[in-house]
Design an enzyme around this catalytic site. Structure first.
Site, short mmCIF file in Angstrom:
data_model
loop_
_atom_site.label_atom_id
_atom_site.label_comp_id
_atom_site.label_asym_id
_atom_site.label_seq_id
_atom_site.Cartn_x
_atom_site.Cartn_y
_atom_site.Cartn_z
N ASN A 155 -2.68 6.14 -1.26
CA ASN A 155 -2.63 6.27 0.20
C ASN A 155 -2.03 7.60 0.68
OD1 ASN A 155 -4.07 4.06 1.29
ND2 ASN A 155 -2.52 2.76 0.31
N SER A 193 0.82 -1.22 0.00
CA SER A 193 0.00 0.00 0.00
C SER A 193 0.85 1.26 0.00
CB SER A 193 -0.85 0.04 1.28
OG SER A 193 -1.73 -1.03 1.34
N1 CAA Z 1 -16.80 -10.50 -3.88
C1 CAA Z 1 -17.82 -10.43 -4.73
N2 CAA Z 1 -18.83 -9.56 -4.61
C2 CAA Z 1 -18.80 -8.73 -3.56
C3 CAA Z 1 -17.77 -8.74 -2.62
C4 CAA Z 1 -16.73 -9.67 -2.81
N3 CAA Z 1 -15.67 -9.76 -1.99
N4 CAA Z 1 -18.01 -7.77 -1.70
C5 CAA Z 1 -19.15 -7.17 -2.05
N5 CAA Z 1 -19.64 -7.75 -3.17
C6 CAA Z 1 -20.86 -7.40 -3.89
C7 CAA Z 1 -22.11 -7.77 -3.09
O1 CAA Z 1 -22.51 -9.08 -3.36
C8 CAA Z 1 -23.11 -6.78 -3.63
O2 CAA Z 1 -23.64 -7.21 -4.86
P1 CAA Z 1 -25.15 -6.78 -5.31
O3 CAA Z 1 -25.14 -5.29 -5.39
O4 CAA Z 1 -25.28 -7.44 -6.64
O5 CAA Z 1 -26.01 -7.32 -4.23
C9 CAA Z 1 -22.27 -5.55 -3.91
O6 CAA Z 1 -20.91 -5.97 -4.02
C10 CAA Z 1 -22.39 -4.55 -2.79
O7 CAA Z 1 -22.07 -5.20 -1.56
P2 CAA Z 1 -22.91 -5.03 -0.21
O8 CAA Z 1 -24.36 -4.88 -0.53
O9 CAA Z 1 -22.49 -6.12 0.71
O10 CAA Z 1 -22.38 -3.72 0.50
P3 CAA Z 1 -21.98 -2.34 -0.13
O11 CAA Z 1 -23.02 -1.82 -1.08
O12 CAA Z 1 -21.56 -1.47 1.01
O13 CAA Z 1 -20.68 -2.66 -0.99
C11 CAA Z 1 -18.34 -2.52 -0.95
C12 CAA Z 1 -19.56 -3.21 -0.38
C13 CAA Z 1 -18.12 -2.97 -2.40
C14 CAA Z 1 -17.16 -2.95 -0.10
C15 CAA Z 1 -18.57 -0.98 -0.90
O14 CAA Z 1 -18.95 -0.62 0.40
C16 CAA Z 1 -17.35 -0.21 -1.29
O15 CAA Z 1 -16.99 -0.13 -2.44
N6 CAA Z 1 -16.72 0.40 -0.30
C17 CAA Z 1 -15.51 1.20 -0.48
C18 CAA Z 1 -14.33 0.26 -0.50
C19 CAA Z 1 -13.06 1.02 -0.71
O16 CAA Z 1 -12.98 2.25 -0.69
N7 CAA Z 1 -12.00 0.24 -0.89
C20 CAA Z 1 -10.68 0.78 -1.05
C21 CAA Z 1 -9.93 0.60 0.26
S1 CAA Z 1 -8.31 1.31 0.15
C22 CAA Z 1 -7.40 0.11 -0.57
O17 CAA Z 1 -7.86 -0.94 -0.93
C23 CAA Z 1 -5.95 0.44 -0.79
C24 CAA Z 1 -5.03 0.34 0.35
O18 CAA Z 1 -3.84 0.24 0.07
C25 CAA Z 1 -5.45 0.40 1.76
P1 NAD Z 2 -3.95 -9.63 5.97
O1 NAD Z 2 -3.55 -9.38 7.38
O2 NAD Z 2 -5.37 -9.92 5.67
O3 NAD Z 2 -3.07 -10.83 5.36
C1 NAD Z 2 -1.69 -10.84 5.39
C2 NAD Z 2 -1.25 -12.29 5.23
O4 NAD Z 2 0.18 -12.32 5.06
C3 NAD Z 2 -1.58 -13.17 6.45
O5 NAD Z 2 -2.36 -14.27 6.04
C4 NAD Z 2 -0.19 -13.61 6.96
O6 NAD Z 2 -0.19 -14.92 7.50
C5 NAD Z 2 0.63 -13.51 5.68
N1 NAD Z 2 2.07 -13.41 5.92
C6 NAD Z 2 2.71 -12.60 6.81
N2 NAD Z 2 4.05 -12.77 6.71
C7 NAD Z 2 4.24 -13.70 5.73
C8 NAD Z 2 5.41 -14.29 5.16
N3 NAD Z 2 6.64 -13.96 5.55
N4 NAD Z 2 5.24 -15.20 4.17
C9 NAD Z 2 4.01 -15.55 3.75
N5 NAD Z 2 2.88 -15.04 4.28
C10 NAD Z 2 2.99 -14.11 5.24
O7 NAD Z 2 -3.45 -8.35 5.17
P2 NAD Z 2 -4.04 -7.74 3.81
O8 NAD Z 2 -5.09 -6.76 4.14
O9 NAD Z 2 -4.33 -8.87 2.87
O10 NAD Z 2 -2.79 -6.90 3.29
C11 NAD Z 2 -1.72 -7.53 2.61
C12 NAD Z 2 -0.94 -6.49 1.84
O11 NAD Z 2 -1.81 -5.81 0.91
C13 NAD Z 2 -0.29 -5.38 2.69
O12 NAD Z 2 0.93 -5.02 2.09
C14 NAD Z 2 -1.30 -4.25 2.59
O13 NAD Z 2 -0.74 -2.99 2.82
C15 NAD Z 2 -1.75 -4.40 1.14
N6 NAD Z 2 -3.06 -3.85 0.83
C16 NAD Z 2 -4.06 -3.96 1.74
C17 NAD Z 2 -5.31 -3.44 1.41
C18 NAD Z 2 -6.45 -3.56 2.36
O14 NAD Z 2 -7.47 -2.88 2.17
N7 NAD Z 2 -6.36 -4.37 3.39
C19 NAD Z 2 -5.52 -2.83 0.16
C20 NAD Z 2 -4.45 -2.78 -0.75
C21 NAD Z 2 -3.22 -3.27 -0.40
#
Ligand code: CAA
Ligand code: NAD
Length: 278
Positions: A184, A113
């Site tokens: 991020n 991330s």
């Molecule tokens: N697999 C397949 N389908 C899924 C699913 C999954 N894992 N999760 C949700 N869905 C589907 C549901 O079945 C549902 O389908 P229908 O509309 O056909 O019923 C649809 O997606 C919507 O799901 P929900 O009704 O359960 O709930 P929701 O409307 O709140 O949607 C969500 C869920 C898709 C997660 C939505 O809330 C969303 O997009 N949220 C924002 C997520 C976001 O911002 N993610 C980015 C995080 S940051 C990141 O990833 C980067 C990082 O490095 C941290």
């Molecule tokens: P998670 O905690 O769900 O899973 C991490 C997994 O890594 C665990 O199952 C753990 O057992 C495994 N692991 C740890 N050390 C390991 C090793 N040395 N060898 C093999 N397996 C190992 O975490 P996550 O949310 O899936 O995040 C994983 C990566 O993806 C991170 O780098 C995170 O920043 C990135 N990411 C996360 C998100 C999010 O929304 N969670 C979105 C985009 C990117």
């Protein structure tokens, strides 16, 4: 470059989702996780997601799952996508091992991330074939892949991974190698500020999320989104921003750190800012 066999490392919420979209694109996947039972849990989550998608005309779940095999350790493949915990030392160690084990022409990608790709590339002898392939959670649903070019990533690698993202049905967007990249750098300070608002008593968690959901038309409020991402991951990302950009304004809010220390890391632990039934 052709990527017929992909090694996905980490079977948590991201690795499982990545394995699913790779297999759904017709490729063979080997899925490895260091924690006992993690691959089985990842496969079960994939099964549920695939069932939901199949109801809407998606691929046959058995067919997709049939292309995913559990691996006991790293195995040779055309492409590695690493998705383990957001810890630079753990990732660098895996990149070093993968460099020794995978064929010299294989590409080594990270779903990190925030951790600079060049620091992972430095652990290998093939920095031109190291790249960031940053998927978004939940991977089967969200359409973006942020493709991150390290300092030495070759044009050939960047083009091949960009094209591969399209073959997964995703839209690629290319970013340069700064801590937190684009996504991020924007999202985490937003989440952290929402945590500060809770910490300072500006409003309760429900109200903060309602304001973001209805006021900004976000599908989830920032606190529920932090719970979805994982509060441990949020703290790790903030620390990469703080150290990499050398600015204390990116320090994680103490409330985030307290919840992580208490084991309340969000949905994956059953509680964070909100409570979840498993
Ligand atoms: N697999 C397949 N389908 C899924 C699913 C999954 N894992 N999760 C949700 N869905 C589907 C549901 O079945 C549902 O389908 P229908 O509309 O056909 O019923 C649809 O997606 C919507 O799901 P929900 O009704 O359960 O709930 P929701 O409307 O709140 O949607 C969500 C869920 C898709 C997660 C939505 O809330 C969303 O997009 N949220 C924002 C997520 C976001 O911002 N993610 C980015 C995080 S940051 C990141 O990833 C980067 C990082 O490095 C941290
Ligand atoms: P998670 O905690 O769900 O899973 C991490 C997994 O890594 C665990 O199952 C753990 O057992 C495994 N692991 C740890 N050390 C390991 C090793 N040395 N060898 C093999 N397996 C190992 O975490 P996550 O949310 O899936 O995040 C994983 C990566 O993806 C991170 O780098 C995170 O920043 C990135 N990411 C996360 C998100 C999010 O929304 N969670 C979105 C985009 C990117």
């Amino acid at each position: 470059m052709s990527f017929e066999h992909v090694l996905v490392i980490g079977a948590g919420q991201m690795g499982g989702g990545i394995a699913q979209v790779v297999a759904a694109s017709g490729r063979q996947v080997s899925l490895y996780d260091a924690a006992p039972g993690a691959v089985e849990r990842g496969l079960a989550a994939m099964g549920k997601s695939l069932e939901k998608l199949a109801e809407k005309g998606g691929a046959d779940p058995a067919d997709v799952l049939g292309r995913v095999s559990a691996a006991d350790d790293l195995v040779a493949a055309d492409l590695m996508i690493e998705a383990v915990v957001e810890d630079a030392a753990v990732k660098a160690n895996l990149f070093h091992r993968a460099d020794e084990l995978l064929p010299p022409e294989a590409v080594l990608a990270s779903n990190t991330s925030s951790i600079p790709i060049s620091s992972l590339a430095a652990a290998t002898s093939r920095p031109d074939r190291v790249i960031g392939m940053h998927f978004f959670n939940p991977v089967p649903v969200l359409k973006l892949v942020e493709v991150v070019r390290g300092r030495e990533t070759s044009d050939e690698t960047a083009e091949a991974i960009t094209e591969l993202a399209r073959e997964f049905g995703k839209t690629p967007a290319v970013a340069n190698d700064f801590p937190g990249f684009v996504s991020n750098r924007i999202l985490m300070p937003f989440i952290n500020e929402a945590v500060w608002a809770l910490h300072d008593g500006v409003a309760d968690a429900e109200a903060i999320d309602t304001i973001a959901k209805l006021g900004f038309a976000h599908p989830l409020g920032p606190l529920a989104l932090a719970d979805l991402i994982g509060l441990d991951t949020c703290v790790a990302i903030m620390n990469v921003l703080r150290e990499g950009l050398e600015n204390e304004r990116y320090a994680p809010c103490p409330l985030l750190e307290e919840l992580v220390a208490a084991g309340k890391v969000g949905r994956k632990s059953g509680a964070g800012f909100f409570i979840y039934s498993q």
